[in-house]
Design a protein around this motif. Structure first.
Motif, PDB file in Angstrom:
ATOM      1  N   ARG A 155      21.907 -59.087 -28.746  1.00 63.77           N
ATOM      2  CA  ARG A 155      22.400 -59.212 -27.366  1.00 63.77           C
ATOM      3  C   ARG A 155      21.624 -58.302 -26.422  1.00 63.77           C
ATOM      4  NH1 ARG A 155      22.869 -58.796 -22.910  1.00 63.77           N
ATOM      5  NH2 ARG A 155      24.618 -59.169 -21.494  1.00 63.77           N
ATOM      6  N   CYS A 156      21.368 -57.062 -26.854  1.00 60.67           N
ATOM      7  CA  CYS A 156      20.573 -56.130 -26.051  1.00 60.67           C
ATOM      8  C   CYS A 156      19.968 -55.088 -26.982  1.00 60.67           C
ATOM      9  CB  CYS A 156      21.402 -55.465 -24.959  1.00 60.67           C
ATOM     10  SG  CYS A 156      22.796 -54.500 -25.529  1.00 60.67           S
ATOM     11  N   ASN A 157      18.670 -54.922 -26.891  1.00 56.06           N
ATOM     12  CA  ASN A 157      17.966 -54.014 -27.784  1.00 56.06           C
ATOM     13  C   ASN A 157      18.001 -52.591 -27.213  1.00 56.06           C
ATOM     14  OD1 ASN A 157      16.473 -53.146 -29.980  1.00 56.06           O
ATOM     15  ND2 ASN A 157      14.513 -53.729 -29.072  1.00 56.06           N
ATOM     16  N   GLY A 158      19.234 -52.088 -27.032  1.00 56.80           N
ATOM     17  CA  GLY A 158      19.437 -50.746 -26.507  1.00 56.80           C
ATOM     18  C   GLY A 158      20.020 -50.750 -25.109  1.00 56.80           C
ATOM     19  N   ILE A 159      20.715 -49.638 -24.786  1.00 55.15           N
ATOM     20  CA  ILE A 159      21.311 -49.440 -23.458  1.00 55.15           C
ATOM     21  C   ILE A 159      20.946 -48.039 -23.003  1.00 55.15           C
ATOM     22  CG2 ILE A 159      23.443 -49.367 -22.099  1.00 55.15           C
ATOM     23  CD1 ILE A 159      24.800 -50.947 -24.349  1.00 55.15           C
ATOM     24  N   ARG A 160      20.559 -47.926 -21.744  1.00 55.85           N
ATOM     25  CA  ARG A 160      20.285 -46.607 -21.181  1.00 55.85           C
ATOM     26  C   ARG A 160      20.984 -46.465 -19.835  1.00 55.85           C
ATOM     27  NH1 ARG A 160      14.390 -43.918 -19.715  1.00 55.85           N
ATOM     28  NH2 ARG A 160      15.164 -41.823 -19.213  1.00 55.85           N
ATOM     29  N   VAL A 161      21.984 -45.601 -19.808  1.00 57.40           N
ATOM     30  CA  VAL A 161      22.645 -45.250 -18.562  1.00 57.40           C
ATOM     31  C   VAL A 161      21.965 -43.989 -18.045  1.00 57.40           C
ATOM     32  CG1 VAL A 161      24.824 -44.665 -17.445  1.00 57.40           C
ATOM     33  CG2 VAL A 161      24.811 -46.196 -19.429  1.00 57.40           C
ATOM     34  N   ARG A 162      21.452 -44.034 -16.831  1.00 60.29           N
ATOM     35  CA  ARG A 162      20.715 -42.875 -16.299  1.00 60.29           C
ATOM     36  C   ARG A 162      21.704 -41.788 -15.872  1.00 60.29           C
ATOM     37  NH1 ARG A 162      15.384 -43.253 -15.894  1.00 60.29           N
ATOM     38  NH2 ARG A 162      14.382 -45.302 -15.910  1.00 60.29           N
ATOM     39  N   LEU A 163      21.726 -40.710 -16.655  1.00 60.28           N
ATOM     40  CA  LEU A 163      22.599 -39.574 -16.401  1.00 60.28           C
ATOM     41  C   LEU A 163      21.765 -38.304 -16.293  1.00 60.28           C
ATOM     42  CD1 LEU A 163      25.285 -40.258 -19.181  1.00 60.28           C
ATOM     43  CD2 LEU A 163      25.355 -41.038 -16.807  1.00 60.28           C
ATOM     44  N   GLU A 164      22.361 -37.240 -15.743  1.00 59.46           N
ATOM     45  CA  GLU A 164      21.646 -35.962 -15.722  1.00 59.46           C
ATOM     46  C   GLU A 164      21.411 -35.459 -17.151  1.00 59.46           C
ATOM     47  OE1 GLU A 164      23.790 -32.803 -13.854  1.00 59.46           O
ATOM     48  OE2 GLU A 164      25.741 -33.472 -14.599  1.00 59.46           O
ATOM     49  N   ASP A 165      22.332 -35.778 -18.066  1.00 59.00           N
ATOM     50  CA  ASP A 165      22.139 -35.527 -19.492  1.00 59.00           C
ATOM     51  C   ASP A 165      21.637 -36.834 -20.100  1.00 59.00           C
ATOM     52  OD1 ASP A 165      23.325 -32.932 -19.203  1.00 59.00           O
ATOM     53  OD2 ASP A 165      25.274 -33.908 -19.207  1.00 59.00           O
ATOM     54  N   ASP A 166      20.350 -37.062 -20.037  1.00 64.20           N
ATOM     55  CA  ASP A 166      19.790 -38.388 -20.300  1.00 64.20           C
ATOM     56  C   ASP A 166      20.165 -38.943 -21.663  1.00 64.20           C
ATOM     57  OD1 ASP A 166      17.995 -40.566 -19.424  1.00 64.20           O
ATOM     58  OD2 ASP A 166      16.759 -39.907 -21.104  1.00 64.20           O
ATOM     59  N   PHE A 167      20.144 -38.090 -22.693  1.00 63.33           N
ATOM     60  CA  PHE A 167      20.402 -38.560 -24.051  1.00 63.33           C
ATOM     61  C   PHE A 167      21.833 -39.069 -24.229  1.00 63.33           C
ATOM     62  CE2 PHE A 167      21.118 -34.016 -23.762  1.00 63.33           C
ATOM     63  CZ  PHE A 167      22.371 -33.863 -24.316  1.00 63.33           C
ATOM     64  N   VAL A 168      22.758 -38.561 -23.442  1.00 58.65           N
ATOM     65  CA  VAL A 168      24.166 -38.949 -23.584  1.00 58.65           C
ATOM     66  C   VAL A 168      24.357 -40.439 -23.323  1.00 58.65           C
ATOM     67  CG1 VAL A 168      26.509 -38.601 -22.676  1.00 58.65           C
ATOM     68  CG2 VAL A 168      24.985 -36.641 -22.981  1.00 58.65           C
ATOM     69  N   GLY A 169      23.593 -40.975 -22.394  1.00 60.17           N
ATOM     70  CA  GLY A 169      23.758 -42.373 -22.010  1.00 60.17           C
ATOM     71  C   GLY A 169      22.814 -43.335 -22.695  1.00 60.17           C
ATOM     72  N   ASN A 170      22.191 -42.901 -23.794  1.00 54.60           N
ATOM     73  CA  ASN A 170      21.151 -43.719 -24.432  1.00 54.60           C
ATOM     74  C   ASN A 170      21.586 -44.197 -25.808  1.00 54.60           C
ATOM     75  OD1 ASN A 170      18.704 -44.928 -25.027  1.00 54.60           O
ATOM     76  ND2 ASN A 170      17.662 -43.014 -25.511  1.00 54.60           N
ATOM     77  N   ILE A 171      21.854 -45.491 -25.943  1.00 55.24           N
ATOM     78  CA  ILE A 171      22.117 -46.123 -27.235  1.00 55.24           C
ATOM     79  C   ILE A 171      20.815 -46.753 -27.715  1.00 55.24           C
ATOM     80  CG2 ILE A 171      23.409 -47.895 -28.477  1.00 55.24           C
ATOM     81  CD1 ILE A 171      25.185 -45.609 -27.609  1.00 55.24           C
TER      82      ILE A 171
END
Length: 214
Positions: free
Chosen positions: A53-69
């Motif tokens: 369905r999606c090869n990863g998700i990235r939510v742009r946050l100040e703590d970048d790694f927190v929003g990265n699947i």
């Protein structure tokens, strides 16, 4: 009340409805799925479906790694760097990394195990190279908790709300909780109250063999 796990479509809608910047990678191509199956012979169907369905998700946050699947390539890369040698030591559990804390520790899907397969756990590299605790009883539950955590703790522009910001200390452990804390990921009482499978697994008589914090 148990939190009902969301579908991937509901999770994406919630993230995109809250945050200014959410990058949803294109569905994995057949060649990428084949690479995932080759790299992870016990690849669970639910993770294959997620990457399809999606090869990863990235939510742009100040703590970048927190929003990265992780997508497939990142999951393979992080496994090779951090988890491959540990697996070679012989634990009878197969883990696939989903997200990092940027310190060599990972949220991992349990791809194979006699009892806890399908759950998501926190793998601690920094301390004892072991599975520390549950983060969700299934991939859907984990992603639902992750989505809830992000939308509760971060503003649309990706900055953590001030009430959740940890306080800096001049001594170990260097940070203390802010005025308000979110119960996920490490409040097991909250997790058990919202995830029936985790609650059931933590009652298993052999749980201490697999999970350090229970």
């Amino acid at each position: 009340m148990t939190l009902v796990a969301k579908t991937i479509e509901e999770i994406l809608a919630a993230l995109e409805g809250h945050f200014d910047s959410v990058i949803v990678s294109a569905p994995a191509a057949a060649k990428q799925i084949a690479l995932a199956r080759e790299s992870f012979p016990t690849l669970p169907q639910e993770l294959e479906e997620f990457w399809s369905r999606c090869n990863g998700i990235r939510v742009r946050l100040e703590d970048d790694f927190v929003g990265n699947i992780f997508g497939i390539e990142s999951a393979i890369e992080q496994f090779e760097v951090w988890l491959k040698d540990w697996k070679a030591e012989g634990p009878d559990i197969e883990l696939i990394p989903l997200r990092t804390d940027a310190c060599g520790n990972f949220d991992c899907l349990v791809a194979q195990h006699e009892t806890i397969a399908g759950a998501v756990v926190f793998w601690d590299h920094a301390e004892l190279r072991e599975v520390r605790c549950f983060l969700g009883g299934s991939l859907d539950a984990y992603l639902s908790f992750w989505c809830r955590h992000l939308t509760n703790c971060y503003s649309p522009d990706g900055r953590m709300y001030s009430l959740f910001k940890p306080r800096k200390l001049d001594h170990f452990p260097w940070l203390a909780p802010g005025p308000k804390t979110d119960p996920w990921p490490f409040d097991l009482t909250w997790l058990c109250g919202n995830d029936a499978r985790v609650d059931e697994l933590l009652s298993h008589p052999d749980i201490e063999k697999w999970i350090a914090d229970w």
